[in-house]
Enzyme design. Structure first.
Site, PDB file in Angstrom:
ATOM      1  N   THR A  27       0.835  -1.190   0.000  1.00  0.00           N
ATOM      2  CA  THR A  27       0.000   0.000   0.000  1.00  0.00           C
ATOM      3  C   THR A  27       0.877   1.250   0.000  1.00  0.00           C
ATOM      4  O   THR A  27       2.078   1.191   0.219  1.00  0.00           O
ATOM      5  CB  THR A  27      -0.902   0.026   1.240  1.00  0.00           C
ATOM      6  OG1 THR A  27      -0.075  -0.008   2.413  1.00  0.00           O
ATOM      7  CG2 THR A  27      -1.824  -1.177   1.258  1.00  0.00           C
ATOM      8  N   HIS A  62     -10.645  -0.734   8.444  1.00  0.00           N
ATOM      9  CA  HIS A  62      -9.494  -1.637   8.513  1.00  0.00           C
ATOM     10  C   HIS A  62      -8.931  -1.699   9.923  1.00  0.00           C
ATOM     11  O   HIS A  62      -9.240  -0.857  10.776  1.00  0.00           O
ATOM     12  CB  HIS A  62      -8.392  -1.188   7.543  1.00  0.00           C
ATOM     13  CG  HIS A  62      -8.686  -1.517   6.118  1.00  0.00           C
ATOM     14  ND1 HIS A  62      -9.516  -0.748   5.333  1.00  0.00           N
ATOM     15  CD2 HIS A  62      -8.257  -2.532   5.325  1.00  0.00           C
ATOM     16  CE1 HIS A  62      -9.585  -1.273   4.119  1.00  0.00           C
ATOM     17  NE2 HIS A  62      -8.836  -2.360   4.090  1.00  0.00           N
ATOM     18  N   LYS A  91      -3.084  -0.587   9.927  1.00  0.00           N
ATOM     19  CA  LYS A  91      -2.997  -0.204   8.518  1.00  0.00           C
ATOM     20  C   LYS A  91      -2.509   1.226   8.408  1.00  0.00           C
ATOM     21  O   LYS A  91      -3.087   2.141   8.997  1.00  0.00           O
ATOM     22  CB  LYS A  91      -4.346  -0.357   7.822  1.00  0.00           C
ATOM     23  CG  LYS A  91      -4.268  -0.094   6.315  1.00  0.00           C
ATOM     24  CD  LYS A  91      -5.553  -0.474   5.624  1.00  0.00           C
ATOM     25  CE  LYS A  91      -5.500  -0.193   4.124  1.00  0.00           C
ATOM     26  NZ  LYS A  91      -4.405  -0.914   3.442  1.00  0.00           N
TER      27      LYS A  91
END
Length: 259
Positions: free
Chosen positions: A104, A158, A162
């Site tokens: 990510t 999430h 994260k």
């Protein structure tokens, strides 16, 4: 291409990485050639770290050395983050090694640079904001629904660890919605606007990966929701990407292009 694909896995000691160690080592189509991490798990056996029988594979921090020594037809699977993933992918492309990125935090400029480098080198690169087949279907259904509704907002939830917000899945969903219906009303109190679509991000313990897309029109709403309750949900998509990346000669953004 050989029947069994060697895989160099980066980010192997993270929660997603440990699930990938299990999936890659158990799949008859892949062989875990090497596993790297930055801090956690260094010097430990990758199998033991993932709760398996020992694999005889020590987790290392020597990415460049392992990349240089990679056997023919190796695929890099990167599950790190942002700048690290970008640098790893660039190094792999330079060595003609296909790349699967589940990391990510890559921004638009980095993605475009990788796209250009992959095309120039004719190397396959797959950037997957989400490896879950169900999440990809949710994104495609959202793109279709956007043609018929005047309003859309995304809520993504999430786990607390994260790092990025909005999630890559939410960003990709917003981009797909905007292609079908590019003009939504946006207000600062209604989330961060991505491609003109409001995204609300939630980060807290007890969650894994969840997303709702809510559409509204006169007298009705439509809600699309996907929940990943175990990281095993991501592994079939990851394995599919590993198998397909060597057949490509460019970058693709999103697992939907392989379905």
């Amino acid at each position: 291409m050989s029947e069994v694909i060697p895989v160099l896995l980066t980010g192997a000691a993270g929660k997603m990485g440990l699930a990938a160690v299990k999936a890659l080592s158990e799949s008859p189509d892949t062989e875990l050639y090497a596993a790297t991490t930055r801090l956690r798990g260094l010097g430990l056996d990758a199998g033991s770290l993932a709760g398996l029988e020992p694999l005889g594979l020590t987790v290392s921090d020597q990415f460049e050395t392992l990349l240089a020594a990679a056997p023919p037809e190796t695929v890099l699977v990167d599950l790190t983050h942002g700048a690290h993933a970008f640098a790893h992918a660039q190094a792999a492309i330079q060595r003609q090694i296909p790349v699967v990125i589940g990391a990510t935090g890559l921004d638009g400029d980095q993605i475009e640079q990788l796209r250009q480098q992959a095309q120039a080198a004719k190397v396959g690169v797959i950037l997957a904001p989400n490896f879950s087949i169900g999440a990809v279907l949710m994104m495609k259904f959202a793109q279709e629904a956007a043609r018929y509704f005047e309003y859309a907002e995304i809520i993504e939830l999430h786990h607390a660890q994260k790092r990025d917000a909005p999630s890559g899945t939410a960003i990709k969903t917003a981009e797909l919605i905007a292609r079908a219906h590019p003009h939504y009303e946006v207000h600062p109190a209604r989330g961060q606007a991505v491609a003109g679509v409001p995204i609300h991000s939630v980060r807290m313990p007890g969650l894994l990966a969840h997303q709702e897309v809510i559409f509204g029109a006169a007298g009705q709403t439509l809600t699309l929701r996907h929940d990943s309750v175990d990281r095993a949900s991501f592994m079939p998509g990851l394995l599919l990407c590993v198998k397909r990346a060597p057949r490509l000669d460019h970058l693709i953004y999103g697992l939907e292009h392989l379905l």
